[in-house]
Write a protein that holds these residues in place. Sequence first.
Motif, PDB file in Angstrom:
ATOM      1  N   ALA A 170     -18.673   5.204  -4.230  1.00 49.27           N
ATOM      2  CA  ALA A 170     -19.045   4.254  -4.874  1.00 49.27           C
ATOM      3  C   ALA A 170     -20.470   3.851  -5.307  1.00 49.27           C
ATOM      4  N   VAL A 185     -17.807  -2.907   5.140  1.00 42.96           N
ATOM      5  CA  VAL A 185     -16.750  -2.408   4.702  1.00 42.96           C
ATOM      6  C   VAL A 185     -15.845  -3.330   3.314  1.00 42.96           C
ATOM      7  N   ILE A 186     -16.117  -4.705   3.811  1.00 41.31           N
ATOM      8  CA  ILE A 186     -15.261  -5.246   2.677  1.00 41.31           C
ATOM      9  C   ILE A 186     -16.190  -5.811   1.405  1.00 41.31           C
ATOM     10  N   ASN A 190     -16.170  -3.104  -0.736  1.00 38.69           N
ATOM     11  CA  ASN A 190     -15.036  -3.007  -1.880  1.00 38.69           C
ATOM     12  C   ASN A 190     -14.748  -4.726  -2.541  1.00 38.69           C
ATOM     13  N   ARG A 191     -15.690  -5.487  -1.634  1.00 46.94           N
ATOM     14  CA  ARG A 191     -15.595  -6.500  -2.972  1.00 46.94           C
ATOM     15  C   ARG A 191     -16.687  -5.837  -3.855  1.00 46.94           C
ATOM     16  N   TYR A 227     -12.402 -11.423  -2.027  1.00 46.21           N
ATOM     17  CA  TYR A 227     -12.921  -9.856  -1.621  1.00 46.21           C
ATOM     18  C   TYR A 227     -14.138 -11.468  -0.479  1.00 46.21           C
ATOM     19  N   TYR A 281     -16.663   7.059   1.348  1.00 45.10           N
ATOM     20  CA  TYR A 281     -16.782   5.709   0.217  1.00 45.10           C
ATOM     21  C   TYR A 281     -17.317   4.989  -0.354  1.00 45.10           C
ATOM     22  N   HIS A 301      -3.048  -5.737  -7.553  1.00 45.41           N
ATOM     23  CA  HIS A 301      -3.249  -4.111  -8.365  1.00 45.41           C
ATOM     24  C   HIS A 301      -2.047  -4.197  -9.188  1.00 45.41           C
ATOM     25  N   GLU A 361     -11.726 -10.415  -6.806  1.00 43.61           N
ATOM     26  CA  GLU A 361     -12.982 -10.623  -6.588  1.00 43.61           C
ATOM     27  C   GLU A 361     -13.793 -11.415  -6.018  1.00 43.61           C
ATOM     28  N   VAL A 405     -16.698  -3.343  -5.968  1.00 41.17           N
ATOM     29  CA  VAL A 405     -15.778  -2.386  -6.578  1.00 41.17           C
ATOM     30  C   VAL A 405     -15.563  -3.378  -8.138  1.00 41.17           C
ATOM     31  N   GLN A 424       1.171  -0.984   0.021  1.00 40.19           N
ATOM     32  CA  GLN A 424       0.005  -0.017  -0.037  1.00 40.19           C
ATOM     33  C   GLN A 424       0.772   1.348  -0.170  1.00 40.19           C
ATOM     34  N   GLN A 482      -5.460  -9.562   2.563  1.00 40.99           N
ATOM     35  CA  GLN A 482      -5.522  -7.756   1.467  1.00 40.99           C
ATOM     36  C   GLN A 482      -4.437  -7.736   0.846  1.00 40.99           C
TER      37      GLN A 482
END
Lengths: 126, 421
Positions: free
Chosen positions: B369, B331-332, B335-336, B320, B365, B302, B317, B338, B243, B295
């Motif tokens: 999103a 939150v997870i 993210n999934r 996630y 977020y 990425h 995906e 996205v 990150q 994670q």
Amino acid sequence: MQYAVLCYHSEDAVCAWTKEEDDAVMARLMEVHGRFAKTGKLGPVARLMPTTAATTLRKTNEPAVILDGPFAETKEQLLGFYVVEGDTLEDVLAFVRELGDANPGGAYEVRPIGLYLPGTSNAGAA
Amino acid sequence: MSSANPIEALLTAARPRAVAALLRNFRDLDMAEDAFQEACLKALQTWPVNGPPRDAAAWLIFVGRNVALDRLRRSRKEDALPDEAQMSDLEDAEDSMAERIDGTHYRDDILRLLFVCCNPVLPVAQQIALALRVVSGLSVKEIARAFLVSEAAMEQRITRAKRRVGESEIPFETPGAVERAERLRAVATVIYLIFNEGYAATGGTAHIKAPLCEEAIRLARLLLRLFNAEPEVMGLTALLLLQHARAAARLDAEGAIVVLEDQDRTRWDKGAIAEALIMLEKAVRHHQPGPYQIQAAIAALHAQAARPEDTDWLQIELLYRTLEQIEPSPVITLNRAVATNKVRGAAAALALIEPLAEPLGSYFYFHGARGAFLLQLGREAEAKTSFDRAIACANTAAEAAHIRTQIDRFIKDNKPNLARS
């Protein structure tokens, strides 16, 4: 005669450097490398990733046991090495002294090389 | 934190081990910290002359303990015993001291120190502040600046945290296997939180606080050196490295957010990515997956894509989904969604996040999103409402500005967006 110059330093201390500090040390070392490389006696130079990135293969019994890390309990870890050409040990030590001035702390070990096979991995891949 | 001065770098690096050992000795955070400070002052006087000792931490523990004992005796109005002989004998003493603290003590000491700071009786913000103060040695001023409160307020917060920790029962004996695993998890969480605070600040003008991220990475490395066969600690370290490797590309020259898709990938730190990938590979060999490893695996996918269109969204995906099963959290799921958007389109993504409106109602977020998905579906009025909500929930000026840019862009290319949907 070829020599290996092994660079030892406290990993704790080196990992505590900020990016800027690390860059500053590397810039000073590059200057020394540049000067020595002009003599044509500087071989490969390698900086190793931290010991936590290491995996150890122990061949004491079959099958070989693969372990995480070197479990480095020593005070200072091997963080990199040089291969250099020197007519005398004193030639190499002169270079190493300059390295030492550029890189605070730690220690350098100079060891003569018994066998050196340059480029064998490339030959194998080709 | 650290400094170009090699002695200061040694002191910074030795701090967790030394303070941890002094804490075990005196069972009092303030006393341990003071003793370490005194030892550092002595080190700054003697090391430049005699050269640094072989084991800096052992030296500091030894000297710090003597100073503190001396003070204790004095405060008890007893005659202070002269420590001169011991001090001049430091070389020998240091050797035996190093011998004694070199074993498993170190691990347990530091773990205990970290655990003391991550005490669940404290609110999370105080756990982070205390860990930064005691373990990392950040000044109250630095921590106050990171959390955007006054120095006086932070001083008070840390003092209060120390008092609460002092009042709670802290087990000082060597932790058993189960307890150790629990502590390790608590400590990993706080390191993760310190990083998060630096990665996307919860307030103020600066969106990224690099020093906090670097400190979290330093602590993760320390933890990994202590527990070098723990796959989740490897995963955590890899995750933070991956990150942080993007930090230089995450903001533009004006400090505006650059989303992953638009980042200049040549500015990512390749060295850090390479190290993280090695670490993740090592972790996976253990066949004990956990949230940090998953994670990190997502971040690695990425990092490995040379261009945004090369990203393996299908794999992301799936990861996630796995993460959601191990650690269900809205939150997870967000993210999934996205990733789902990339794989199966905006309608599927939107369906996935609609149930999250309740738990994530004030989450920046979520609205960002949701707005983006709605926009892709051509439901621009609803998208506008979502973006407005996102601005209201923004934590930093950069976040608010980012959403405003998205709206402006939308208004400008309104037609093409409609056409695409």
